[in-house]
Design an enzyme around this catalytic site. Sequence first.
Site, PDB file in Angstrom:
ATOM      1  N   GLU A  72      43.448  14.367  58.258  1.00  0.00           N
ATOM      2  CA  GLU A  72      43.844  15.107  57.063  1.00  0.00           C
ATOM      3  C   GLU A  72      43.452  16.576  57.209  1.00  0.00           C
ATOM      4  O   GLU A  72      42.368  16.899  57.695  1.00  0.00           O
ATOM      5  CB  GLU A  72      43.161  14.513  55.831  1.00  0.00           C
ATOM      6  CG  GLU A  72      43.527  15.220  54.532  1.00  0.00           C
ATOM      7  CD  GLU A  72      42.808  14.650  53.322  1.00  0.00           C
ATOM      8  OE1 GLU A  72      43.316  14.852  52.198  1.00  0.00           O
ATOM      9  OE2 GLU A  72      41.746  14.015  53.479  1.00  0.00           O
ATOM     10  N   LYS A 119      50.578  13.764  49.244  1.00  0.00           N
ATOM     11  CA  LYS A 119      49.452  13.026  48.667  1.00  0.00           C
ATOM     12  C   LYS A 119      49.661  12.811  47.174  1.00  0.00           C
ATOM     13  O   LYS A 119      49.851  13.768  46.409  1.00  0.00           O
ATOM     14  CB  LYS A 119      48.155  13.790  48.923  1.00  0.00           C
ATOM     15  CG  LYS A 119      46.878  13.046  48.577  1.00  0.00           C
ATOM     16  CD  LYS A 119      45.681  13.882  49.026  1.00  0.00           C
ATOM     17  CE  LYS A 119      44.363  13.148  48.882  1.00  0.00           C
ATOM     18  NZ  LYS A 119      43.238  13.978  49.384  1.00  0.00           N
ATOM     19  N   CYS A 122      44.233   9.879  52.501  1.00  0.00           N
ATOM     20  CA  CYS A 122      42.855   9.863  52.015  1.00  0.00           C
ATOM     21  C   CYS A 122      42.671   9.161  50.670  1.00  0.00           C
ATOM     22  O   CYS A 122      42.638   7.942  50.607  1.00  0.00           O
ATOM     23  CB  CYS A 122      42.304  11.280  51.968  1.00  0.00           C
ATOM     24  SG  CYS A 122      40.490  11.336  51.916  1.00  0.00           S
TER      25      CYS A 122
END
Length: 331
Positions: free
Chosen positions: A105, A175, A216
């Site tokens: 990331e 995300k 994440c």
Amino acid sequence: LSRFHSVHRSLQFMRNIHIRGSFMWINAYDLLTFQTMVNYTGINNTSFQIGYADRILIRRFPMTSMTIAQLQTHVFPDKMKNIETLRPLIRKAKNSGADLVCLPEMFNCPYETPNFPVYAEKAGGPVWQALSDLAKEFGIYFSAGSVPECDQDGHVFNTAYVFDRRGKQIARHRKVHLFDIDVKGGQYFKESDTLTPGDSATVFDTEFGKIGLCICFDIRFPEIFRRMVLEGADIVLVPAAFNMTTGPAHWELTFRARALDNQIFVFGTSPARDLSASYQAFGHSIAVSPWGRVLNQMDEHEGMQITTIDLDEITSVREQLPLLKTRMENL
């Protein structure tokens, strides 16, 4: 035909191709190049011509073995230096047999909210193009971690791109769940200060089958994983940067839980830990099996780990523990 998938890239050098047997219609595709007619002979010795063209799309058997390299890299303040350091690492991974290479990331941007708008580029910009070129140069699938991306309206996203062996973008995940936390006595971070959330789950096709992609903090939400699995994902890739509060407590636990719940392979790729950074990544890039077993895990330092998986293990585990097909959808 059973060996067809292993020699498909050599077929462009043959002038006449005869395939004997029956096709199994699978989701995997590949684009082959021919100069002359292609004939197919069926199991009843019935022969017919598939077609005459420069390029022919053929469905074929997916691979059952896949080798994945995870690069746990240092994040430099110089955006393009992070790109330049990748070439020797990807070459090493390719020489080790990697089919897919994964990055962390925000691999090219120090993980601080003020940096995201400064480092952000539109899709197709210099960073995107460099990543596409690397995938094409080495003939790999490339899950290029995540980078700051901006759109035409000025929104900034934490975005993961995936490129195929020809350098074509085959997936983009923004995300969905932004990292806004305030742990008493521990980590504070608020991605939403400068980032905009995405709004969809991401699954893409490869010759190995369908693969899911998230970033994440997305992994903490079981619903997005189940959505990807119901869309056919057998592997989920997670570029991630847990920190020194959440990492020791939840990193391995969370990755094992998502793999076990959904009976899939899960790969989490982290940046290396930088003690001089304001945000210190936990590291410990990890690979987990559908049984919830840790197949590979790094420490906090820079490096690479390579994991070869047997995709037939997914079917085996689901036959022994039929969780997905016996779930109660009405509850």
